[in-house]
Design an enzyme around this catalytic site. Structure first.
Site, PDB file in Angstrom:
ATOM      1  N   HIS A 180       1.209  -1.402  29.225  1.00 59.05           N
ATOM      2  CA  HIS A 180      -0.184  -1.524  28.637  1.00 59.05           C
ATOM      3  C   HIS A 180      -0.542  -1.177  27.268  1.00 59.05           C
ATOM      4  O   HIS A 180      -1.427  -0.706  26.880  1.00 59.05           O
ATOM      5  CB  HIS A 180      -1.349  -1.019  29.577  1.00 59.05           C
ATOM      6  CG  HIS A 180      -1.074  -1.336  30.813  1.00 59.05           C
ATOM      7  ND1 HIS A 180      -1.680  -2.340  31.653  1.00 59.05           N
ATOM      8  CD2 HIS A 180      -0.216  -0.748  32.065  1.00 59.05           C
ATOM      9  CE1 HIS A 180      -1.300  -2.453  32.836  1.00 59.05           C
ATOM     10  NE2 HIS A 180      -0.380  -1.487  32.915  1.00 59.05           N
ATOM     11  N   SER A 212       3.094  -6.368  -2.090  1.00 58.99           N
ATOM     12  CA  SER A 212       1.941  -6.959  -2.328  1.00 58.99           C
ATOM     13  C   SER A 212       1.569  -7.017  -3.726  1.00 58.99           C
ATOM     14  O   SER A 212       2.095  -6.169  -4.324  1.00 58.99           O
ATOM     15  CB  SER A 212       0.864  -5.928  -1.731  1.00 58.99           C
ATOM     16  OG  SER A 212      -0.259  -6.191  -2.192  1.00 58.99           O
ATOM     17  N   LYS A 248       2.716  -1.188  -0.935  1.00 59.06           N
ATOM     18  CA  LYS A 248       3.026  -1.793   0.256  1.00 59.06           C
ATOM     19  C   LYS A 248       4.346  -2.492   0.433  1.00 59.06           C
ATOM     20  O   LYS A 248       5.021  -2.758  -0.752  1.00 59.06           O
ATOM     21  CB  LYS A 248       2.196  -3.161   0.318  1.00 59.06           C
ATOM     22  CG  LYS A 248       0.631  -2.888   0.523  1.00 59.06           C
ATOM     23  CD  LYS A 248       0.385  -2.255   2.107  1.00 59.06           C
ATOM     24  CE  LYS A 248       0.738  -3.166   3.342  1.00 59.06           C
ATOM     25  NZ  LYS A 248      -0.456  -4.312   3.064  1.00 59.06           N
ATOM     26  N   GLU A 269       6.617 -11.028  10.831  1.00 56.69           N
ATOM     27  CA  GLU A 269       5.406 -11.867  10.921  1.00 56.69           C
ATOM     28  C   GLU A 269       5.807 -13.304  10.663  1.00 56.69           C
ATOM     29  O   GLU A 269       4.978 -13.955  11.742  1.00 56.69           O
ATOM     30  CB  GLU A 269       4.351 -11.362   9.654  1.00 56.69           C
ATOM     31  CG  GLU A 269       4.221  -9.997   9.754  1.00 56.69           C
ATOM     32  CD  GLU A 269       3.517  -9.446   8.534  1.00 56.69           C
ATOM     33  OE1 GLU A 269       2.421  -9.941   8.381  1.00 56.69           O
ATOM     34  OE2 GLU A 269       4.034  -8.924   7.549  1.00 56.69           O
TER      35      GLU A 269
END
Ligand code: ARG
Length: 468
Positions: A168, A289, A295, A302
């Site tokens: 969970h 980025s 970043k 992704e």
């Protein structure tokens, strides 16, 4: 038509089927109908299949042995032209089959027109796709095995690293990082099994089915299949030209590969976040980025997560394409290709990238170790201790539940409890239980087969290595 006559493009402008037409297709129809811009990748299989067919025609005396040799020589020349990048693909010739056959006739003259004896593009394209799918299922299995090898290496290099295990998405019980990574090994092992199974259904020859009903010529279907290394034959010509099950099965298997890679991707995205910091990816597998200089983004992971949806879409699309089709061949079936090709390309590239990315990923041992402190992931072990002393598990669960609440109120963990405190909750508890609560004790106690204890994981690792 005598052999001396050239096939005429006629008013229809198409030498392959123009005979009964007065007009060439509308420009938009040509664009809509053409598949050569995507099915040209089938050319190695198309030529291989045509050579096998021509030899069989010659051997059966359906065409002369001399013609069969000339056709084979011409096909080899076409192959050389394509390999050299000298072949000109023409949209007005619709598809890969007609482009190749047309060029063959350019090269060797009207005898090239004998190649299509006893064959239709319907069984021809089915044959090409069977050969393509069989080869690509093998290639995806190879790429999956490479990712498995990377997982095994990562597991082996980190056999001493314990991470929190979650259910969970809440801290549950600590596990070996190796155990966690090897879970993906087994998923990919099943994926390879599914691909091998789809490969069995790709490994049959539809050639000889003709357009749908078989052929009037005394073809030798077995000989063609044997030459192409295909293990079986379709027993029904109508089934042979309309079956796309092997592609759907393949897409289902490819979809599950993407389910698995996408789950791994999600973990890597979480693990590389500052909040987790379990893993650092190599710069080569991340991007920056354009606005935030700090970043380092896990784009590969992704994109893999994103591309999973695209592959599932191809499965869904082909299911829907096939569901309402009457027998036998319908042009709708031309729509089987782009999705299947894209799925194969996407899955292969994703697997390759993940293998390379994992090989260069670094486990951040310090932050992983820090993450193990201050939680209650040894609670089950405390309950198990009570069970060993005779308490039924349900009661033990209740006792430890109350201890957890007590600790939460006191802002401490189970390991901070004193013996007198323990005794107020159960007579069966004593200080010895505290030895059981360290992450390494918790992990080490799970010695059941398939469990996370180092010995059990070492056994698993050995099996995994042996299977590769
Ligand atoms: N390009 C077609 C396909 O991919 C080949 C078969 C076409 N057959 C036909 N009779 N039009 O399905």
């Amino acid at each position: 038509m005598s052999e001396m006559e050239k096939p005429s493009a006629g008013a229809a402008g198409n030498a392959m089927w123009g005979g009964r037409f007065d007009k060439a297709p509308h420009e938009l129809v040509e664009a809509f109908n053409a598949s050569v811009h995507f099915d040209q990748r089938l050319w190695p299989h198309d030529i291989e299949g045509s050579i096998a067919h021509a030899r069989m025609l010659g051997a059966q005396g359906i065409i002369s042995g001399e013609d069969a040799l000339r056709i084979e020589g011409g096909l080899r020349q076409v192959r050389a032209e394509i390999e050299a990048g000298a072949f000109v693909w023409k949209r007005e010739l619709e598809d890969v089959h007609m482009n190749i056959e047309h060029r063959l006739t350019d090269l060797i003259g009207p005898v090239g027109g004998r190649l299509h004896t006893g064959r239709s593009r319907n069984d021809q394209v089915a044959l090409d796709m069977h050969l393509y799918a069989r080869a690509e299922f093998g290639a995806v299995m190879g790429a999956a095995a490479d990712l498995q090898a990377a997982l095994v290496d990562m597991a082996e290099a980190n056999m001493d690293v314990i991470i929190p295990g979650y259910t969970h998405m809440q801290r549950a019980q600590p596990v070996l990082l190796a155990h966690h990574m090897l879970a993906y090994f087994w998923m990919l092992e099943r994926d390879k099994g599914r691909l091998a199974d789809a490969m069995k259904r790709a490994d049959v020859s539809p050639l000889g089915a003709g357009a749908l009903a078989g052929t009037t010529f005394p073809v030798d279907r077995e000989a063609v299949a044997r030459q192409l290394g295909l293990s079986g034959l379709y027993e029904n010509s109508m089934d042979a030209v309309s079956d796309r099950d092997y592609l759907i099965e393949g897409l289902a298997a490819l979809s599950l590969v993407m389910v698995h890679v996408s789950r791994l991707a999600e973990e890597l995205i979480l693990w590389t976040s500052q909040e987790f910091s379990f893993v650092e990816l190599d710069d080569a597998f991340t991007t920056g980025s354009s606005i935030m200089p700090q970043k380092k983004n896990p784009d590969v992971a992704e994109l893999a997560r994103g591309k999973a949806g695209r592959v599932f879409g191809h499965l869904q699309a082909l299911l829907v394409t096939c569901k309402g089709l009457p027998l036998a061949y319908n042009k709708d079936l031309q729509e089987d290709k782009e999705g299947f090709f894209d799925a194969v390309d996407t899955v292969k590239l994703t697997l390759e990238l993940f293998a390379a990315m994992l090989k260069t990923a670094k486990v951040r041992r310090d932050s992983v170790a820090a993450a193990l402190h201050g939680d209650f992931s040894a609670a089950t072990d405390m309950a198990d201790y009570l069970v060993e002393r005779g308490l039924p598990f349900r009661q033990a669960h209740e006792v430890v539940g109350r201890l957890v609440r007590y600790c939460l109120e006191k802002k401490q963990t189970l390991g901070d409890l004193s013996e007198p405190e323990l005794k107020t909750f159960s007579e069966l508890l004593d200080a010895a239980v505290l030895q059981r609560l360290s992450p390494s004790a918790v992990v080490g106690a799970r010695t059941s087969r398939g469990g996370t204890a180092p010995a059990a994981v070492a056994r698993q690792l050995e099996m995994a290595r042996a299977m590769l």
